[in-house]
Design a protein around this motif. Structure first.
Motif, PDB file in Angstrom:
ATOM      1  N   LEU A   1       0.846  -1.199   0.000  1.00  0.00           N
ATOM      2  CA  LEU A   1       0.000   0.000   0.000  1.00  0.00           C
ATOM      3  C   LEU A   1       0.881   1.250   0.000  1.00  0.00           C
ATOM      4  O   LEU A   1       0.930   1.998   0.971  1.00  0.00           O
ATOM      5  N   SER A   2       1.579   1.452  -1.087  1.00  0.00           N
ATOM      6  CA  SER A   2       2.456   2.621  -1.195  1.00  0.00           C
ATOM      7  C   SER A   2       1.935   3.514  -2.314  1.00  0.00           C
ATOM      8  O   SER A   2       1.075   3.103  -3.103  1.00  0.00           O
ATOM      9  N   LYS A   3       2.507   4.716  -2.410  1.00  0.00           N
ATOM     10  CA  LYS A   3       2.013   5.651  -3.425  1.00  0.00           C
ATOM     11  C   LYS A   3       2.371   5.208  -4.855  1.00  0.00           C
ATOM     12  O   LYS A   3       1.739   5.613  -5.811  1.00  0.00           O
ATOM     13  N   THR A  62      -6.437   7.911  -1.759  1.00  0.00           N
ATOM     14  CA  THR A  62      -7.799   7.518  -1.375  1.00  0.00           C
ATOM     15  C   THR A  62      -7.873   6.013  -1.156  1.00  0.00           C
ATOM     16  O   THR A  62      -8.421   5.544  -0.150  1.00  0.00           O
ATOM     17  N   ASN A  63      -7.304   5.274  -2.083  1.00  0.00           N
ATOM     18  CA  ASN A  63      -7.378   3.814  -1.972  1.00  0.00           C
ATOM     19  C   ASN A  63      -6.592   3.284  -0.778  1.00  0.00           C
ATOM     20  O   ASN A  63      -7.007   2.325  -0.134  1.00  0.00           O
ATOM     21  N   ARG A  64      -5.451   3.909  -0.506  1.00  0.00           N
ATOM     22  CA  ARG A  64      -4.652   3.470   0.650  1.00  0.00           C
ATOM     23  C   ARG A  64      -5.432   3.719   1.934  1.00  0.00           C
ATOM     24  O   ARG A  64      -5.529   2.860   2.803  1.00  0.00           O
ATOM     25  N   ILE A 117       1.292  -0.882   7.798  1.00  0.00           N
ATOM     26  CA  ILE A 117       1.427  -0.161   9.079  1.00  0.00           C
ATOM     27  C   ILE A 117       1.789   1.303   8.815  1.00  0.00           C
ATOM     28  O   ILE A 117       1.234   2.214   9.424  1.00  0.00           O
ATOM     29  N   GLN A 118       2.691   1.521   7.861  1.00  0.00           N
ATOM     30  CA  GLN A 118       3.073   2.912   7.533  1.00  0.00           C
ATOM     31  C   GLN A 118       1.894   3.707   6.989  1.00  0.00           C
ATOM     32  O   GLN A 118       1.819   4.919   7.149  1.00  0.00           O
ATOM     33  N   ALA A 119       0.950   3.008   6.335  1.00  0.00           N
ATOM     34  CA  ALA A 119      -0.226   3.710   5.799  1.00  0.00           C
ATOM     35  C   ALA A 119      -1.286   3.924   6.885  1.00  0.00           C
ATOM     36  O   ALA A 119      -2.364   4.440   6.603  1.00  0.00           O
ATOM     37  N   GLY A 120      -0.999   3.481   8.104  1.00  0.00           N
ATOM     38  CA  GLY A 120      -1.938   3.727   9.217  1.00  0.00           C
ATOM     39  C   GLY A 120      -2.621   2.464   9.722  1.00  0.00           C
ATOM     40  O   GLY A 120      -3.461   2.520  10.619  1.00  0.00           O
TER      41      GLY A 120
END
Ligand code: UDP
Length: 387
Positions: A124-126, A132-134, A160-163
């Motif tokens: 789930l990285s840019k 929005t999707n992340r 985890i880094q994406a929240g």
């Protein structure tokens, strides 16, 4: 325990092939609900896995879609959500295998009051997903999932880094049946003859065709290798990357490599094709969540070179069971190809090593046991078996 697996794809990518191995042992106690019709459905049927296409039309939201586009598709999703909620009531658990499956699965979990597991096959990285999707993925997983199975530490870390909540997650690698990757010498010779690969040094690339899978890097590298080095590109543009396919053909023509690059399209005889190779190259330019082809090459006893990012770094120990090169660097890749061309003895020892390690680490029986145990402990089920 009865499980409703959900997957958005009609075509078999890595996540779908992994799902076959997970769902198969459950037999009639599993149903795979798909959001699109296609060859993946036939593959599930071939493996005697119950399957149903639940959506009447493909969902028009993509990895890069904005919030508004997502919102616009809600109307289209309502009949699907209703169907999944109804189905979910017949099962004990919802197992979402893709991101759109997570969206539908989360709502179904809420309305049908069934626990939700999310198998995360993505980073789930840019580079891979819009913001929005992340956000949507981590919010839904945090709120509705009881367990997030990440297919590598790289995927877990990105989540985890994406929240995403760390305590929801567990890492389970993809499993493989080692005996599937044994090919008899006769079959190898037959294929080499059919594909006119005799006497060549064959570098295999096995992946759907997409810019971030980096087929163009291998073609550039090939131009820096002696003429006996030939590449087979196995895979198809599964998600509409036709422009990139055109670009690859143009690149091959511009470099005058027509006789040295073979486009074989999507194939279901991967172990046999890998057996015809002298080296398997993985060239993704962005972090790979797992990289099934890397393990498959190892199981076939073939040397493998992969790009140094994401899950590939958990699979390859440079010099021990393969090579790692910088993503997007054809020159570095060409150096490894040339090394393998000349140092065959050392490379064969390394490939044997890789086969042994991969057989121990990724045996599908052990991997399925890990998943079974995770489900048993999370859902407090004492004896969760496949029988
Ligand atoms: N594959 C296949 N036929 C092809 C090309 C690829 O069956 O023509 C398989 C390949 O063997 C691997 C999977 O597709 O098992 C791709 O998984 P990977 O993790 O490498 O990439 P993903 O598709 O998940 O991005």
């Amino acid at each position: 325990m009865k499980i409703l697996f959900l997957d958005q794809s009609g075509k078999p990518g890595g996540a779908e092939l992994c799902l076959i191995d997970i769902a198969k042992p459950y037999g009639d106690r599993a149903l795979v609900g798909l959001f699109a019709d296609g060859s993946f459905k036939s593959l599930l049927q071939q493996h005697q896995i119950p399957v149903e296409v639940l959506a009447t039309q493909p969902i028009q939201v993509y990895k890069s879609s904005s919030f508004l586009k997502g919102l616009g598709s809600l109307k289209q999703l309502i009949p699907l959500i209703i169907k999944v909620v109804k189905k979910a009531r017949e099962y004990d658990l919802i197992y979402a295998n893709t991101q759109k499956a997570l969206v539908i699965g989360a709502l179904a979990s809420f309305f049908a009051r069934r626990p939700l597991v999310y198998h995360l096959h993505d980073i789930l990285s840019k580079e891979h997903f819009s913001q929005t999707n992340r956000r949507l993925a981590v919010t839904l997983a945090n709120r509705f999932a009881s367990l997030v199975i990440a297919n590598s530490q790289a995927s877990q870390t990105a989540f985890i880094q994406a929240g995403g909540h760390r305590d929801l997650t567990a890492v389970v690698y993809n499993g493989f049946e080692p005996k599937v990757y044994q090919t008899c010498e006769f079959e190898v010779r037959r294929l080499q003859h059919k594909l006119r690969l005799e006497g060549k040094f064959v570098v295999g690339h096995f992946s759907r065709i997409a810019p971030w899978k980096g087929q163009h890097i291998l073609i550039d590298a090939l131009a820096q290798c002696p003429p006996q080095v030939t590449a087979i590109l196995v895979g198809d543009a599964l998600f509409g990357e036709q422009d990139y396919v055109q670009q690859l053909h143009q690149q091959v023509a511009a470099l005058e490599l027509e006789t040295r690059v073979k486009f074989l399209g999507f194939r279901s005889d991967i172990p046999q094709l890998m057996a015809t190779c002298d080296l398997v190259a993985h060239t993704s330019t962005a972090a790979e969540p797992f990289g099934r082809v890397i393990v498959e090459a190892m199981l076939c006893g073939k040397p493998v070179v992969a790009t140094k990012a994401g899950g590939a770094m958990e699979l390859v120990e440079p010099g021990i069971n393969g090579f790692l090169v910088k993503p997007g660097e054809p020159q570095e890749l060409a150096q490894i190809i040339n090394l393998c061309l000349h140092q065959t003895e050392n490379i064969t020892i390394m490939a044997k090593n890789a086969k042994y390690i991969a057989t121990q680490r990724f045996d599908v029986t052990n991997i399925n046991q890990q998943i079974t145990q995770l489900l048993a402990s999370k859902f407090n089920i004492a004896a969760l078996n496949h029988s």
